[in-house]
Design a protein around this motif. Sequence first.
Motif, short mmCIF file in Angstrom:
data_model
loop_
_atom_site.label_atom_id
_atom_site.label_comp_id
_atom_site.label_asym_id
_atom_site.label_seq_id
_atom_site.Cartn_x
_atom_site.Cartn_y
_atom_site.Cartn_z
N ALA A 171 0.84 -1.20 0.00
CA ALA A 171 0.00 0.00 0.00
C ALA A 171 0.87 1.25 0.00
CB ALA A 171 -0.92 0.01 1.22
N HIS A 172 0.44 2.26 -0.73
CA HIS A 172 1.17 3.52 -0.80
C HIS A 172 0.31 4.70 -0.36
CE1 HIS A 172 3.25 0.82 -3.69
NE2 HIS A 172 4.33 1.35 -3.14
N THR A 173 -0.97 4.44 -0.08
CA THR A 173 -1.88 5.49 0.39
C THR A 173 -2.75 4.94 1.50
OG1 THR A 173 -3.68 4.93 -1.14
CG2 THR A 173 -1.98 6.45 -1.95
N ASP A 174 -3.38 5.84 2.23
CA ASP A 174 -4.27 5.39 3.30
C ASP A 174 -5.50 4.68 2.74
OD1 ASP A 174 -5.48 7.65 2.23
OD2 ASP A 174 -5.74 8.67 4.16
N ALA A 175 -5.92 5.04 1.54
CA ALA A 175 -7.07 4.36 0.92
C ALA A 175 -6.73 2.90 0.61
CB ALA A 175 -7.49 5.09 -0.35
N GLU A 176 -5.53 2.66 0.08
CA GLU A 176 -5.11 1.29 -0.19
C GLU A 176 -4.96 0.50 1.11
OE1 GLU A 176 -2.50 2.11 -4.27
OE2 GLU A 176 -1.49 1.94 -2.33
N PHE A 177 -4.44 1.15 2.14
CA PHE A 177 -4.30 0.50 3.44
C PHE A 177 -5.66 0.14 4.02
CE2 PHE A 177 -3.49 1.20 8.17
CZ PHE A 177 -3.00 -0.08 8.37
N LEU A 178 -6.64 1.04 3.89
CA LEU A 178 -7.99 0.76 4.38
C LEU A 178 -8.60 -0.41 3.62
CD1 LEU A 178 -10.48 1.54 6.09
CD2 LEU A 178 -11.11 3.14 4.27
N LEU A 179 -8.46 -0.44 2.31
CA LEU A 179 -9.04 -1.51 1.50
C LEU A 179 -8.39 -2.85 1.83
CD1 LEU A 179 -10.80 -2.65 -0.75
CD2 LEU A 179 -9.06 -1.89 -2.39
N GLN A 180 -7.07 -2.89 1.87
CA GLN A 180 -6.38 -4.15 2.14
C GLN A 180 -6.65 -4.64 3.55
OE1 GLN A 180 -2.67 -3.25 -0.96
NE2 GLN A 180 -2.22 -3.72 1.17
N SER A 181 -6.75 -3.72 4.49
CA SER A 181 -7.09 -4.11 5.87
C SER A 181 -8.50 -4.68 5.93
CB SER A 181 -6.96 -2.92 6.81
OG SER A 181 -5.62 -2.46 6.88
N ALA A 182 -9.42 -4.06 5.19
CA ALA A 182 -10.80 -4.55 5.17
C ALA A 182 -10.87 -5.97 4.60
CB ALA A 182 -11.68 -3.60 4.36
N LEU A 183 -10.08 -6.24 3.57
CA LEU A 183 -10.08 -7.57 2.97
C LEU A 183 -9.51 -8.61 3.94
CD1 LEU A 183 -8.91 -6.69 -0.66
CD2 LEU A 183 -11.22 -7.33 0.10
N ILE A 184 -8.56 -8.19 4.77
CA ILE A 184 -8.01 -9.10 5.79
C ILE A 184 -9.01 -9.33 6.92
CG2 ILE A 184 -6.24 -9.28 7.59
CD1 ILE A 184 -4.30 -7.88 5.67
N LEU A 185 -9.70 -8.29 7.32
CA LEU A 185 -10.59 -8.36 8.48
C LEU A 185 -11.92 -9.04 8.17
CD1 LEU A 185 -10.04 -4.76 9.92
CD2 LEU A 185 -9.08 -6.89 10.79
N ALA A 186 -12.44 -8.86 6.97
CA ALA A 186 -13.79 -9.33 6.65
C ALA A 186 -14.00 -10.82 6.91
CB ALA A 186 -14.12 -8.99 5.19
N PRO A 187 -13.07 -11.71 6.56
CA PRO A 187 -13.32 -13.14 6.83
C PRO A 187 -13.57 -13.46 8.30
CG PRO A 187 -11.50 -12.89 5.28
CD PRO A 187 -11.83 -11.52 5.79
N PHE A 188 -12.98 -12.68 9.20
CA PHE A 188 -13.20 -12.92 10.62
C PHE A 188 -14.65 -12.60 11.01
CE2 PHE A 188 -8.60 -12.16 10.35
CZ PHE A 188 -8.13 -13.26 11.03
N ALA A 189 -15.20 -11.54 10.41
CA ALA A 189 -16.61 -11.22 10.68
C ALA A 189 -17.52 -12.28 10.12
CB ALA A 189 -16.95 -9.85 10.08
N LEU A 190 -17.20 -12.79 8.94
CA LEU A 190 -18.01 -13.83 8.32
C LEU A 190 -17.97 -15.12 9.15
CD1 LEU A 190 -16.98 -13.25 4.59
CD2 LEU A 190 -19.12 -12.54 5.69
#
Length: 456
Positions: free
Chosen positions: A109-128
């Motif tokens: 990631a090179h921006t906070d938007a990319e960091f937010l998106l990649q973090s969301a993709l990592i976190l989402a399976p735990f919620a599921l």
Amino acid sequence: MRTPTRANLWTPLVVTLVCGLTLALGYLNKARCSGVPYDSQGRSLVFDRLKDSSVCYSDIQFLWLGRSINDHVFPYLSGGITGDGGLTGGTVEYPVLSGLLMWLGAIGAHTDAEFLLQSALILAPFALATAWMLGRMSGWAALLWSAGPPLVLYAFHNWELPVVAAATAGIFVVVAFDRVPLRTRGVIAAVLLAVGFCLKIYPGIFVLPLVAFVLTGGVGGRELPASVPGRYDVKGALAVAGAAVATTVAINLPFAILGWDGWLASFAFQSDRQADVTTNSVWFWGIRPLFDSVEGTDSDYARFVSLASPLLVLASFALALWFGWRRYRRDGTYAWVAVSGAMLCGFLLLHKVHSPQYTLWLIPFLVLLRVPWTLVAGYLLADLAMGIGVFRYFAALSAGEDASTEELAVQFGVWGRAVLLVVFYVLFLRADLRRRRDTEDDAPETPAVPVGTSPV
């Protein structure tokens, strides 16, 4: 564990799909604070302008800067804490597994938007995964997790989803796999709760009631091994406690050895944090005015909270464990899930920090334990007032505007949650697990079972 029927597979599947849709809404809500143009460090220029007034703030995006995450520094190993409480060298204010997830989310990631998106993709399976487990244990009640406002507001606010999944998984192993020996289930659950401890601390407190559940032989004392001569499985209880300690040490030891200062700094940061306007606690809104009225100093208030808060938290834990033992003596089952929920209520109420996203910690217990839905709705209303009002309050203060309306919303959220946490503390200690029907559509509902009994 009973053989799943088509109906009791269908419910958790639907609950999980709904959770996925809610997660998408949660991400879109936070993503409103990100995007072009960016400054030289990859920070979205709209972030500071919108984060409070538009209620799209997230710690994930905020911490892109200030913790060396944007520089892709591996956490803790070269870090530390300054005399005024600032973290340096990649150290973050969370336990090591959360720090690792933050580092993973920033890779490439090179921006906070990319960091937010990649973090969301990592976190989402735990919620599921949490949704599926709650659906298997409690049926349609799990929609409270999957479709409730807290998941929209907080799913990607911070790194809470992995720790909630770890805590839920610990309960799931003990409750659902009732044909596996209790000692084995207890040890596996202890490992999962210890993993949760290394993510965000709080699941570690559930090991104590789990130890008591194994010690007393599970449901009705019927799961004592044949080799145990008396009423208590001391060996099993020690194995559970030992598994939790060994897991915690194994995860933390490499960081402590390779980067002692950075590892210790994460705990020091939280220990030194003050109960100020950003902590949303009863200490700031209820106790701080008392010191102001008697001309107490900030240091007097800080010392009082630093002493009173941990003592009262520990007292609430001891009281819950004691009531759990009384219930065991009466009913024959140590209600470890109920006691764990009560302990969490005590922590949320009395700890000096009560961040809005902590509501995600509580939701699984509101799903699993039989408490009135009207009270659950009241808690969600108070939480909504806090989750929205506190950021509008900060925006009004920052703009120098009249913040009386926003402060009223915050006060409603603080005291509404506080009162209901006291109520839930009491109700949890008396509650049974919600039991879903084996066939959701046409089977008569079976009676409630004692906490700790398999609902599937």
